[in-house]
Write a protein that holds these residues in place. Structure first.
Motif, PDB file in Angstrom:
ATOM      1  N   LYS A   1       9.559  17.893  14.194  1.00  0.00           N
ATOM      2  CA  LYS A   1       9.980  17.591  12.986  1.00  0.00           C
ATOM      3  C   LYS A   1       9.734  18.808  11.921  1.00  0.00           C
ATOM      4  O   LYS A   1      10.841  18.650  10.753  1.00  0.00           O
ATOM      5  CB  LYS A   1       9.015  16.518  12.701  1.00  0.00           C
ATOM      6  N   GLY A   2       9.085  19.941  12.974  1.00  0.00           N
ATOM      7  CA  GLY A   2       8.251  20.876  11.293  1.00  0.00           C
ATOM      8  C   GLY A   2       7.977  20.530  10.293  1.00  0.00           C
ATOM      9  O   GLY A   2       7.043  18.950  10.798  1.00  0.00           O
ATOM     10  N   ILE A   3       7.275  21.288   9.787  1.00  0.00           N
ATOM     11  CA  ILE A   3       6.049  20.628   7.867  1.00  0.00           C
ATOM     12  C   ILE A   3       6.708  20.977   7.190  1.00  0.00           C
ATOM     13  O   ILE A   3       7.441  21.908   6.893  1.00  0.00           O
ATOM     14  CB  ILE A   3       4.954  21.853   8.289  1.00  0.00           C
TER      15      ILE A   3
ATOM     16  N   ILE B   1       2.686  23.703   4.137  1.00  0.00           N
ATOM     17  CA  ILE B   1       2.246  24.449   4.581  1.00  0.00           C
ATOM     18  C   ILE B   1       0.716  25.630   4.476  1.00  0.00           C
ATOM     19  O   ILE B   1       0.107  25.937   5.328  1.00  0.00           O
ATOM     20  CB  ILE B   1       3.183  25.573   4.645  1.00  0.00           C
ATOM     21  N   ASP B   2       1.038  25.748   3.238  1.00  0.00           N
ATOM     22  CA  ASP B   2      -0.361  25.995   2.769  1.00  0.00           C
ATOM     23  C   ASP B   2      -1.501  25.434   2.794  1.00  0.00           C
ATOM     24  O   ASP B   2      -2.708  26.057   2.723  1.00  0.00           O
ATOM     25  CB  ASP B   2      -0.369  26.554   0.785  1.00  0.00           C
ATOM     26  N   LYS B   3      -1.612  23.994   2.989  1.00  0.00           N
ATOM     27  CA  LYS B   3      -2.471  23.095   3.635  1.00  0.00           C
ATOM     28  C   LYS B   3      -2.948  22.469   4.495  1.00  0.00           C
ATOM     29  O   LYS B   3      -3.524  22.356   5.076  1.00  0.00           O
ATOM     30  CB  LYS B   3      -2.228  21.712   2.828  1.00  0.00           C
ATOM     31  N   LEU B   4      -2.064  23.998   5.544  1.00  0.00           N
ATOM     32  CA  LEU B   4      -2.383  23.519   7.289  1.00  0.00           C
ATOM     33  C   LEU B   4      -3.994  24.585   7.542  1.00  0.00           C
ATOM     34  O   LEU B   4      -4.510  23.294   8.833  1.00  0.00           O
ATOM     35  CB  LEU B   4      -1.141  24.056   7.972  1.00  0.00           C
TER      36      LEU B   4
ATOM     37  N   PHE C   1      -7.377  18.444   6.780  1.00  0.00           N
ATOM     38  CA  PHE C   1      -5.880  18.273   6.358  1.00  0.00           C
ATOM     39  C   PHE C   1      -4.740  17.580   7.730  1.00  0.00           C
ATOM     40  O   PHE C   1      -5.077  18.308   8.614  1.00  0.00           O
ATOM     41  CB  PHE C   1      -5.650  19.466   5.651  1.00  0.00           C
ATOM     42  N   GLN C   2      -4.519  16.458   7.381  1.00  0.00           N
ATOM     43  CA  GLN C   2      -2.613  15.962   8.638  1.00  0.00           C
ATOM     44  C   GLN C   2      -2.047  15.875   8.192  1.00  0.00           C
ATOM     45  O   GLN C   2      -2.191  14.520   7.094  1.00  0.00           O
ATOM     46  CB  GLN C   2      -3.888  15.190   9.298  1.00  0.00           C
ATOM     47  N   GLU C   3      -0.991  16.164   8.312  1.00  0.00           N
ATOM     48  CA  GLU C   3       0.605  15.798   7.820  1.00  0.00           C
ATOM     49  C   GLU C   3       0.438  14.280   7.611  1.00  0.00           C
ATOM     50  O   GLU C   3       0.847  13.422   6.433  1.00  0.00           O
ATOM     51  CB  GLU C   3       0.976  16.671   8.072  1.00  0.00           C
TER      52      GLU C   3
ATOM     53  N   GLU D   1      -3.424   9.883  21.685  1.00  0.00           N
ATOM     54  CA  GLU D   1      -4.595  10.411  22.067  1.00  0.00           C
ATOM     55  C   GLU D   1      -5.481  11.057  22.002  1.00  0.00           C
ATOM     56  O   GLU D   1      -4.838  12.496  21.200  1.00  0.00           O
ATOM     57  CB  GLU D   1      -3.737  10.362  23.757  1.00  0.00           C
ATOM     58  N   GLY D   2      -6.356  11.107  21.409  1.00  0.00           N
ATOM     59  CA  GLY D   2      -7.259  11.657  21.530  1.00  0.00           C
ATOM     60  C   GLY D   2      -8.093  11.748  19.801  1.00  0.00           C
ATOM     61  O   GLY D   2      -8.933  12.105  19.409  1.00  0.00           O
ATOM     62  N   GLN D   3      -7.117  11.404  19.271  1.00  0.00           N
ATOM     63  CA  GLN D   3      -6.985  10.805  17.399  1.00  0.00           C
ATOM     64  C   GLN D   3      -8.003  12.465  17.016  1.00  0.00           C
ATOM     65  O   GLN D   3      -9.271  12.545  16.993  1.00  0.00           O
ATOM     66  CB  GLN D   3      -8.172  10.100  17.669  1.00  0.00           C
ATOM     67  N   ASN D   4      -7.143  13.337  15.934  1.00  0.00           N
ATOM     68  CA  ASN D   4      -7.421  14.263  16.005  1.00  0.00           C
ATOM     69  C   ASN D   4      -8.228  15.119  14.815  1.00  0.00           C
ATOM     70  O   ASN D   4      -7.732  13.557  14.262  1.00  0.00           O
ATOM     71  CB  ASN D   4      -6.094  14.944  15.461  1.00  0.00           C
TER      72      ASN D   4
END
Length: 501
Positions: A429-431, A436-439, A444-446, A455-458
């Motif tokens: 799906k892209g960003i 992009i500058d916040k990655l 930060f999670q989009e 799964e794993g909960q980032n």
């Protein structure tokens, strides 16, 4: 403890010392130059008066310069010889003359020696003595009470007497002529000259010091602005900046102000990021901790059957696992921030390192109904394989976890000049461009809602850790994305350790 002097005071003191030394040197040089010049004028005047006086007393009575009968050097001339020799001379008789009237010879007779006061310096005196006997045949009435030297003198001899007289002694076969000058006026003139030199030097010193005070004050004015701004920042006003458009600001101060403002901006940004990081970390830790406490409290409220206890324990275990992951990643990124992480470099084939990692990830990709392929170029690269694998694992995981539909992932590597370039490409799906500058921002999670379900909960720290690892390698990491078409994460590191920053 003694308070140190300000920079302005140090500069002014240094300028005062230099200026005072220069003026003292110039004043002393001018004084001695003028001293010698005035003394030379006196010597020339005395020299010019010797010849006519000696000539009058050296020729016999009635004789001319060409046919005069000269007494033998062994003869002792009588006084009439000298007095007669002055008759008809060019010397004038004036009662107000410098000598104050007729001079007296050894036998008391008068001599008509007169000097026009317009042609002799003030304080001038003279005496004439017979060369062999030393008898005085002429002495001016203003001759000082000093001893007359005896003997034969040829040529000119200048000297100072201790009591302040400049004299020239000249002799020929018959007479010795001593002409001198009282140096009282000469010394008074020198004393006046000293006072004038000191007064002029002192005025120049004060004017120059005043000019330097104004000039230095204007030039150092930016320092006061820097100091005031630094004090405000130290008190917590991190938004304060130094005025960069100050009038008369030197180039060095202009550069310093720009650099300081840039540093203050970075400090402010770092402080704000630290605040956000603290707030985000508290929030991230609070969520699993709240879940854990709630289920423990629920389990303690009443009796449950084994299945209910087991379900509660699973949730508690998941929350504890998430807490542990967040804490571990926070500790890891704090080590990078503190610069306490050292890479364990090895020179390895880049394609083999990537191939081994991809083979491990293929099984996980298949579970997501996705694929991972490679397009690798062989080449030796000096790197920390464990840290580099950590970066690539995180990038591949992101591509798999942040897409609901299956994706095709390609890992591509190239050796470009002295750099190794690794790209992780997916067709998910892209960003969004604004994100992009916040990655690489921490936590930060989009798509937060989707991240919580995965799964794993980032934790949102993975990309920040990747950037820290690549920065430590002396490389760069960049992201470009076309939503729903292609997303590329490009990592570039020096291929050799000597090329790293």
């Amino acid at each position: 403890m003694r308070k140190p002097l300000s920079l302005k005071s140090n500069i002014l003191i240094l300028n005062a010392l230099i200026l005072g030394s220069v003026l003292a040197l110039l004043g002393t040089t001018f004084y001695f130059y003028e001293y010698q010049k005035r003394l030379s004028v006196i010597d020339v005047s005395l020299d010019q008066l010797v010849t006519p006086l000696r000539g009058e007393f050296s020729r016999p009575p009635g004789a001319t310069d060409s046919d005069a009968r000269r007494p033998s050097s062994r003869e002792r001339p009588d006084p009439s010889y000298f007095s007669a020799g002055l008759e008809g001379s060019d010397w004038t008789r004036r009662e107000d003359d410098l000598f104050g009237g007729p001079s007296k010879g050894p036998s008391g007779e008068g001599y008509g020696v007169k000097f026009d006061s317009e042609h002799v310096p003030r304080g001038f005196y003279a005496t004439v003595a017979e060369r062999n006997s030393g008898d005085v045949v002429f002495r001016s009435r203003n001759f000082p009470d000093i001893e007359i030297p005896k003997g034969t003198y040829q040529g000119f001899f200048f000297r100072f007497r201790e009591d302040g007289y400049r004299e020239v002694l000249n002799g020929d076969r018959r007479v010795n002529v001593l002409i001198g000058l009282d140096l009282s006026d000469f010394r008074s003139g020198l004393n006046l000259l000293k006072l004038q030199i000191f007064a002029v030097s002192f005025i120049i010193f004060l004017l120059s010091l005043g000019f330097w005070f104004v000039f230095v004050s204007r030039r150092l004015k930016p320092l006061k602005s820097i100091q005031e701004t630094a004090v405000k920042i130290a008190e917590g006003e991190l938004s304060e900046r130094i005025d960069s458009k100050q009038e008369g600001c030197a180039q060095e101060f202009d550069i310093l102000i720009r650099e300081l403002n840039h540093s203050f901006s970075q400090l402010d940004a770092l402080f704000q990021r630290q605040l956000r990081f603290t707030a985000d970390a508290s929030h991230e830790l609070k969520t699993p901790l709240t879940v854990l406490i709630a289920h423990i409290d629920l389990a303690l409220r009443g009796t449950r059957n084994p299945e209910e206890y087991l379900a509660m324990l699973r949730i508690c275990s998941q929350s504890c696992g998430r807490l542990n992951r967040i804490i571990q990643e926070l500790l890891e990124i704090s080590r990078y921030d503190a610069g306490s992480v050292e890479l364990d470099y090895e020179t390895l084939p880049l394609d083999e390192v990537i191939t081994g990692l991809v083979e491990e990830m293929k099984a996980y990709a298949q579970q997501k109904e996705s694929t991972v392929e490679t397009d690798l170029e062989s080449g030796q690269v000096e790197m920390d394989p464990f840290r580099l694998e950590q970066v690539l694992t995180n990038l591949i995981n992101n591509a798999l976890q942040h897409n609901e539909r299956p994706v095709a992932i390609k890992v591509r590597s190239r050796i470009v000049g002295k750099d190794a370039v690794i790209e992780v490409i997916d067709n998910g799906k892209g960003i969004q461009p604004e994100n992009i500058d916040k990655l690489f921002d921490r936590f930060f999670q989009e798509d937060t809602s989707r991240a919580q379900k995965q799964e794993g909960q980032n934790t949102g720290l993975g990309m920040a850790i990747c950037k820290a690892i690549i920065d430590l390698h002396g490389g760069t990491i960049q992201v470009r994305s076309r939503p729903e078409v292609e997303t590329v994460v490009a990592v570039k590191i020096p291929a050799a350790q000597s090329e790293r920053i």
